[in-house]
Write an enzyme that holds these catalytic residues in place. Structure first.
Site, PDB file in Angstrom:
ATOM      1  N   HIS A 181     -81.416  25.465 -89.037  1.00 17.86           N
ATOM      2  CA  HIS A 181     -80.995  24.179 -88.464  1.00 17.86           C
ATOM      3  C   HIS A 181     -80.866  24.199 -86.935  1.00 17.86           C
ATOM      4  O   HIS A 181     -79.859  23.872 -86.355  1.00 17.86           O
ATOM      5  CB  HIS A 181     -79.791  23.544 -89.181  1.00 17.86           C
ATOM      6  CG  HIS A 181     -78.512  24.323 -89.296  1.00 17.86           C
ATOM      7  ND1 HIS A 181     -77.899  24.937 -88.245  1.00 17.86           N
ATOM      8  CD2 HIS A 181     -77.715  24.530 -90.371  1.00 17.86           C
ATOM      9  CE1 HIS A 181     -76.776  25.482 -88.653  1.00 17.86           C
ATOM     10  NE2 HIS A 181     -76.636  25.277 -89.933  1.00 17.86           N
ATOM     11  N   HIS A 190     -70.217  28.323-101.484  1.00 18.84           N
ATOM     12  CA  HIS A 190     -70.567  27.429-100.370  1.00 18.84           C
ATOM     13  C   HIS A 190     -71.762  26.587-100.817  1.00 18.84           C
ATOM     14  O   HIS A 190     -72.720  27.136-101.373  1.00 18.84           O
ATOM     15  CB  HIS A 190     -70.924  28.303 -99.165  1.00 18.84           C
ATOM     16  CG  HIS A 190     -71.239  27.575 -97.894  1.00 18.84           C
ATOM     17  ND1 HIS A 190     -70.846  26.291 -97.631  1.00 18.84           N
ATOM     18  CD2 HIS A 190     -71.905  27.995 -96.778  1.00 18.84           C
ATOM     19  CE1 HIS A 190     -71.270  25.951 -96.419  1.00 18.84           C
ATOM     20  NE2 HIS A 190     -71.925  26.961 -95.889  1.00 18.84           N
ATOM     21  N   GLU A 196     -73.841  24.766 -98.894  1.00 20.97           N
ATOM     22  CA  GLU A 196     -74.962  24.547 -97.970  1.00 20.97           C
ATOM     23  C   GLU A 196     -76.255  25.026 -98.644  1.00 20.97           C
ATOM     24  O   GLU A 196     -76.263  26.038 -99.352  1.00 20.97           O
ATOM     25  CB  GLU A 196     -74.731  25.273 -96.635  1.00 20.97           C
ATOM     26  CG  GLU A 196     -75.723  24.817 -95.580  1.00 20.97           C
ATOM     27  CD  GLU A 196     -75.337  25.166 -94.143  1.00 20.97           C
ATOM     28  OE1 GLU A 196     -74.376  25.919 -93.927  1.00 20.97           O
ATOM     29  OE2 GLU A 196     -76.040  24.665 -93.228  1.00 20.97           O
ATOM     30  N   ASP A 237     -78.855  26.685 -98.038  1.00 25.36           N
ATOM     31  CA  ASP A 237     -79.401  28.049 -97.964  1.00 25.36           C
ATOM     32  C   ASP A 237     -78.850  28.917 -99.102  1.00 25.36           C
ATOM     33  O   ASP A 237     -79.504  29.859 -99.544  1.00 25.36           O
ATOM     34  CB  ASP A 237     -79.140  28.699 -96.595  1.00 25.36           C
ATOM     35  CG  ASP A 237     -77.709  28.622 -96.122  1.00 25.36           C
ATOM     36  OD1 ASP A 237     -77.007  27.653 -96.475  1.00 25.36           O
ATOM     37  OD2 ASP A 237     -77.274  29.522 -95.382  1.00 25.36           O
ATOM     38  N   HIS A 248     -68.079  27.952 -93.751  1.00 21.35           N
ATOM     39  CA  HIS A 248     -68.374  27.226 -92.537  1.00 21.35           C
ATOM     40  C   HIS A 248     -68.395  25.706 -92.754  1.00 21.35           C
ATOM     41  O   HIS A 248     -68.545  24.933 -91.815  1.00 21.35           O
ATOM     42  CB  HIS A 248     -69.712  27.804 -92.051  1.00 21.35           C
ATOM     43  CG  HIS A 248     -70.813  26.996 -91.552  1.00 21.35           C
ATOM     44  ND1 HIS A 248     -72.043  26.895 -92.106  1.00 21.35           N
ATOM     45  CD2 HIS A 248     -70.853  26.248 -90.428  1.00 21.35           C
ATOM     46  CE1 HIS A 248     -72.819  26.145 -91.382  1.00 21.35           C
ATOM     47  NE2 HIS A 248     -72.142  25.744 -90.373  1.00 21.35           N
ATOM     48  N   ASP A 290     -70.609  32.979 -95.640  1.00 23.70           N
ATOM     49  CA  ASP A 290     -71.119  32.998 -94.262  1.00 23.70           C
ATOM     50  C   ASP A 290     -70.331  33.944 -93.347  1.00 23.70           C
ATOM     51  O   ASP A 290     -70.898  34.485 -92.384  1.00 23.70           O
ATOM     52  CB  ASP A 290     -71.059  31.587 -93.652  1.00 23.70           C
ATOM     53  CG  ASP A 290     -72.213  30.698 -94.079  1.00 23.70           C
ATOM     54  OD1 ASP A 290     -73.235  31.219 -94.559  1.00 23.70           O
ATOM     55  OD2 ASP A 290     -72.089  29.465 -93.925  1.00 23.70           O
ATOM     56  N   TYR A 292     -74.847  35.648 -84.735  1.00 24.74           N
ATOM     57  CA  TYR A 292     -74.551  34.691 -85.815  1.00 24.74           C
ATOM     58  C   TYR A 292     -73.248  33.943 -85.513  1.00 24.74           C
ATOM     59  O   TYR A 292     -73.186  32.712 -85.593  1.00 24.74           O
ATOM     60  CB  TYR A 292     -74.445  35.436 -87.152  1.00 24.74           C
ATOM     61  CG  TYR A 292     -74.253  34.518 -88.340  1.00 24.74           C
ATOM     62  CD1 TYR A 292     -75.340  34.097 -89.090  1.00 24.74           C
ATOM     63  CD2 TYR A 292     -72.991  34.040 -88.687  1.00 24.74           C
ATOM     64  CE1 TYR A 292     -75.179  33.238 -90.173  1.00 24.74           C
ATOM     65  CE2 TYR A 292     -72.815  33.185 -89.759  1.00 24.74           C
ATOM     66  CZ  TYR A 292     -73.913  32.793 -90.497  1.00 24.74           C
ATOM     67  OH  TYR A 292     -73.735  31.938 -91.558  1.00 24.74           O
ATOM     68  N   HIS A 344     -75.311  36.605 -95.872  1.00 24.93           N
ATOM     69  CA  HIS A 344     -76.481  36.769 -94.992  1.00 24.93           C
ATOM     70  C   HIS A 344     -76.437  38.177 -94.411  1.00 24.93           C
ATOM     71  O   HIS A 344     -75.369  38.654 -93.993  1.00 24.93           O
ATOM     72  CB  HIS A 344     -76.434  35.805 -93.800  1.00 24.93           C
ATOM     73  CG  HIS A 344     -76.579  34.352 -94.163  1.00 24.93           C
ATOM     74  ND1 HIS A 344     -77.713  33.817 -94.702  1.00 24.93           N
ATOM     75  CD2 HIS A 344     -75.700  33.319 -94.043  1.00 24.93           C
ATOM     76  CE1 HIS A 344     -77.548  32.513 -94.893  1.00 24.93           C
ATOM     77  NE2 HIS A 344     -76.325  32.187 -94.509  1.00 24.93           N
TER      78      HIS A 344
HETATM   79 FE1  FEO Z   1     -73.150  27.634 -94.028  1.00 22.14          FE
HETATM   80 FE2  FEO Z   1     -75.228  30.236 -94.860  1.00 22.14          FE
HETATM   81  O1  FEO Z   1     -74.599  28.473 -94.883  1.00 22.14           O
END
Ligand code: FEO
Length: 400
Positions: free
Chosen positions: A24, A79, A81, A83, A145, A164, A192, A225
Site C-alpha cells: 500500500h 488481523h 487486513e 495480506d 495495526h 504485524d 517496517y 511478516h
Molecule cells: Fe496490517 Fe500485515 O497487515
C-alpha cells in the site's frame, strides 16, 4: 520450502512473497512473507492467521505436511487486513470443521470483507482455547495495526504470535532472525516500524505493556511478516522496539529534494556540507530516485527533515508533494523542519513545503532558503550557513 518448526508443536506454514515490491504505497525491495502458524495440541489443532488469496495453495501444502487440512479445529484471525485475511474463505473451504475466532473488531472486519454468512466467535482477554497440552490466550491490541488487531499466545511453549508487531517485510528462505543475521533483521524491523507502525506508536507501546502485564514470557516471537525472533534475538527486538516507541533520535538530518535544472540540487548538497562540517550526520535523497520508505526509516531517528523543491507553476514539484503527503500520514513527532528551493520569477514552493510540514507537526524554526535561477557564490555561502544552523539546532543541548 517445507513447514518449519518454530517451537515444540508450533509449525510455520505461511507463504513467501518474493516479488512484492509495493505494500500500500510502501516500497518493499526485499519482498515479504505472510506467516501463519499451526499450533498442534494433543486433542485439537489451530491455524493462527492465514495468507493472501493467491498464496492459499502454498499454505495448504505446508499444512498438509503436518496434518490433513480437514482435521484443523480452529482458525484464529489476528488481523483482518487482506495480506493476512483475504484467503480466509478458501482456507475455510479446505478446513470445513474449523471454527473461526477473532477479536470483536475482527468479527466486524471479517463480515465487512467476507460477508455476514461467515460465522466467527469473538474472543478477548478472558478467553482461552484448550488444545490439549497447549492453550491459546488472546489479547485485543487495537491499532496494532488496525482496530481489529489481536495477539495470540501459547504459554506452554512461550510463543507469542503478534501479527504485524515485530514484523518485517523480508522474503527469505530462512525463518529465524539469527539465520539472516541479527543486525540485518533489526534494520528490517526498523524499516517496517518506520513505515507501518510510527502513526500508531502509542498503541504499540500499550501492546508491549499488556504483554508484560499479562506475564507472558516470550521464548519465541513469531510475527506474521518476515523472520521469527528466538533466543538472544528476542531481547534485541524488544530493545529496538523500546527505542522506536520512545522516539529516540540522533543528531541526524534528512535532506530530501526534487530538482528541475540542478539549482535545488546544488543547494541541497551545500546545505548537506554545511551541516556535516558543523557536526551533524546527514542523509541526502534526490526524490527522482530515492524510495520514500528508505527516507522515512532514516527520518525515524533523525531530528530534522529539510525538504527542497524548485518552483514550477507557482508550487512545488509533484514528487516533493508526494513525499510530504507520505510523511503527513506517518506523522513523526518532535522533529524540526526546513524548506528550501530555487525559483525563476514567482516563487511559491517553499511556502507550500512550510505549510505542509507545519500541518504535519514539524516545528519550523528557520526561514526558508531560496535562490533565483542558479546559485551564485553568495547563495552557496548562505546554503552552507543554513545547513550549519540546523546542525546547531539538532545537537543535544549538552553539546551546544
Ligand atoms: Fe496490517 Fe500485515 O497487515
Amino acid at each position: 520450502m517445507q513447514a518449519i518448526r518454530v517451537a515444540d508443536g508450533i509449525h510455520w506454514v505461511g507463504a513467501v512473497d518474493w516479488n512484492l515490491r509495493d505494500f500500500h504505497g510502501f516500497e518493499t525491495p526485499n519482498g515479504s512473507t505472510y506467516n501463519a502458524y499451526l499450533v498442534v495440541g494433543e486433542d485439537k489443532v489451530a491455524l493462527v492467521d492465514t495468507v493472501k488469496t493467491q498464496f492459499v495453495p502454498e499454505l495448504l501444502e505446508r499444512v498438509t505436511e503436518v496434518l490433513p487440512p480437514g482435521s484443523i479445529d480452529y482458525i484464529v484471525v489476528n488481523h483482518v487486513e487482506p495480506d493476512h485475511n483475504s484467503g480466509l474463505r478458501e482456507v475455510m473451504h479446505a478446513m470445513p470443521q474449523a471454527e473461526v475466532v477473532a477479536s470483536a473488531g475482527g468479527v466486524k472486519g471479517i463480515e465487512g470483507y467476507h460477508g455476514a454468512d461467515v460465522k466467527v466467535r469473538p474472543v478477548g482477554a478472558d478467553d482461552t482455547i484448550d488444545l490439549g497440552g497447549k492453550t491459546l490466550k488472546f489479547v485485543p491490541m487495537p491499532m496494532v495495526h488496525w482496530p481489529d488487531s489481536m495477539f495470540t499466545y501459547c504459554p506452554e511453549v512461550g510463543t507469542l504470535m503478534p501479527n504485524d508487531a515485530f514484523g518485517q517485510h523480508l522474503a527469505s528462505s530462512e525463518r529465524f532472525a539469527d539465520e539472516v543475521g541479527l543486525d540485518f533483521a533489526i534494520e528490517e524491523l526498523a524499516v517496517y516500524y518506520a513505515n507501518i507502525l510510527t502513526p500508531v506508536a502509542t498503541a504499540v507501546g500499550k501492546a508491549i505493556g499488556k504483554v508484560a502485564d499479562a506475564g507472558w514470557v516470550c521464548d519465541v516471537i513469531a510475527p506474521s511478516h518476515g523472520v521469527v525472533w528466538r533466543g538472544e534475538a528476542i531481547s534485541a527486538a524488544m530493545g529496538a522496539y523500546d527505542r522506536f516507541i520512545a522516539g529516540e533520535t540522533t543528531n541526524k538530518i534528512v535532506i530530501a529534494y526534487s530538482t528541475m535544472w540542478g539549482s535545488t540540487d546544488v543547494l541541497a548538497r551545500e546545505i548537506a556540507d554545511g551541516a556535516t562540517e558543523a557536526g551533524s550526520e546527514v542523509m541526502l535523497f534526490d526524490l527522482n530516485t530515492a524510495q520514500f520508505g528508505h527516507i522515512t526509516r532514516h527520518l525515524m531517528d533523525a531530528r530534522a527533515l529539510l525538504v527542497g523543491s524548485p518552483t514550477l507553476h507557482r508550487g512545488m514539484l509533484h514528487r516533493t508533494a508526494a513525499l510530504l503527503q507520505y510523511v503527513w500520514g506517518i506523522r513523526p513527532k518532535g522533529k524540526i523542519g526546513g524548506a528550501f528551493g530555487s525559483l525563476g520569477w514567482s516563487g511559491g514552493s517553499t511556502k507550500q513545503i512550510t505549510d505542509k510540514l507545519t500541518e504535519t507537526g514539524f516545528e519550523m524554526p528557520v526561514e526558508p532558503l531560496t535562490c533565483q535561477y542558479k546559485p551564485d557564490a553568495d547563495d552557496i555561502a548562505q546554503a552552507r550557513v543554513w545547513g550549519a544552523r540546523f546542525a546547531e539546532l539538532v545537537r543535544e543541548p549538552a553539546e551546544r
